[in-house]
Scaffold this active site. Structure first.
Site, short mmCIF file in Angstrom:
data_model
loop_
_atom_site.label_atom_id
_atom_site.label_comp_id
_atom_site.label_asym_id
_atom_site.label_seq_id
_atom_site.Cartn_x
_atom_site.Cartn_y
_atom_site.Cartn_z
N ASP A 1 -10.03 3.24 2.40
CA ASP A 1 -10.16 2.71 3.78
C ASP A 1 -10.86 3.75 4.67
OD1 ASP A 1 -8.95 0.26 3.28
OD2 ASP A 1 -6.94 1.05 3.63
N LYS B 1 0.80 -1.24 0.00
CA LYS B 1 0.00 0.00 0.00
C LYS B 1 0.83 1.29 0.00
CE LYS B 1 -4.26 -1.44 2.32
NZ LYS B 1 -5.14 -1.19 3.46
#
Ligand code: ATR
Length: 286
Positions: free
Chosen positions: A110, A69
């Site tokens: 997220d 990520k």
């Protein structure tokens, strides 16, 4: 399903990804909508090579998970401003440029998933929030909460790490003693405390939970953590970690398909997958 030359390609880039529930959620949504598309696991430890390959192939959208990520960011053509602040990307959007080359932008859904899960039960603008943790998850949630005008307070086991994140978030850091005196709207556990196999652990003294109206856990294995059980027992409204996982995927689908997905279908696929994994003692992976 029949895969042919028109089938749109999606996938999740990470390592490992065999237990990711993103394929189950996205494929269930494609099936329900009759979309000719497939979402596959793309396990790799060679990020640069894999990403160059993906960019040269006709992918419409790709998820990025642990451990890529952060490392993927310098490889991208652009990063959305909130993802830039968070310092991590979990979604790739591909667009063909006028010269025919592929342009890849990184986004972070997220925080959007966490905010949406919370906003189902409480408005976030102006809400006071105690955020526990100072890792990657706390960082994403913290910047996301600031984005919608919540008032964030931070606490972490290791004070120096907590202080550092609080400084970056421009929010107040609370010591363990100060936490005891707070009456706030929302408590969020963004630590790994309470996760299987140590499901008996709780990140905050249960007697303090009645100081909060809403309690959210980012831990989704078990589906109902000890924190959520104790909070519900004390009359708090609870938000399960699986809802954050669901809504980060819902937002990905929306960005890729430019329409809202069948949320209930994705939710069922996720919960069935999580239950199956927990019955078989498979460690949780996004
Ligand atoms: P993630 O990327 O999911 O946020 P992480 O970066 O490993 O994971 O961060 C884990 C967080 O859980 C940290 O805030 C960690 O606290 P420390 O900074 O003190 O390590 C917190 N954490 C993990 N185990 C903990 C425990 N037993 N008690 C309290 N906090 C804990």
């Amino acid at each position: 399903m029949i895969i042919n030359g028109n089938t749109r390609l999606f996938g999740v880039l990470g390592n490992p990804v065999e237990h990711s529930l993103s394929p189950a959620m996205h494929n269930a949504a494609f099936r329900a909508r009759g979309v000719d598309a497939v979402y596959i696991p793309l396990a790799t430890s060679e990020l640069e090579t894999a990403f160059a390959g993906i960019k040269a192939l006709p992918f419409t959208g790709v998820s990025v998970t642990v451990p890529h990520k952060v490392a993927i960011m310098p490889l991208l053509d652009g990063v959305d401003p909130v993802a830039q602040k968070i310092g991590a990307v979990n979604t790739l959007l591909f667009k063909q440029r006028a010269d025919g080359r592929m342009q890849c932008t990184g986004v972070n859904t997220d925080w959007i998933g966490a905010n949406r899960a919370l906003e189902e039960v409480i408005p976030l603008k102006g809400a006071s929030v105690l955020l526990l943790g100072a890792g990657g998850s706390a960082r994403a949630l913290g910047f996301g909460l600031k984005e919608v005008g919540a008032q964030v307070f931070l606490h972490n086991r290791t004070e120096a790490k907590g202080q550092q994140l609080a400084e970056q978030l421009e929010c107040d850091y609370l010591t363990a003693d100060q936490v005891q005196d707070q009456r706030l709207d929302i408590l969020i556990n963004a630590t790994t405390v309470g996760m299987l196999p140590l499901a008996d652990a709780i990140p905050l003294d249960a007697d303090l939970l009645s100081n909060f109206q809403v309690v959210m856990d980012i831990v989704y294995a078990p589906l109902e953590t000890k924190l959520l059980k104790e909070a519900a027992h004390r009359g708090c409204t609870t938000v399960a970690g699986s809802n954050m996982l669901l809504y980060q995927a819902v937002e990905q689908w929306r960005l890729w398909m430019e329409e809202d997905p069948p949320v209930e279908v994705m939710h069922t696929a996720l919960i069935e997958g999580l239950k199956r994994q927990q019955e078989n003692q498979i460690p949780p992976v996004e």
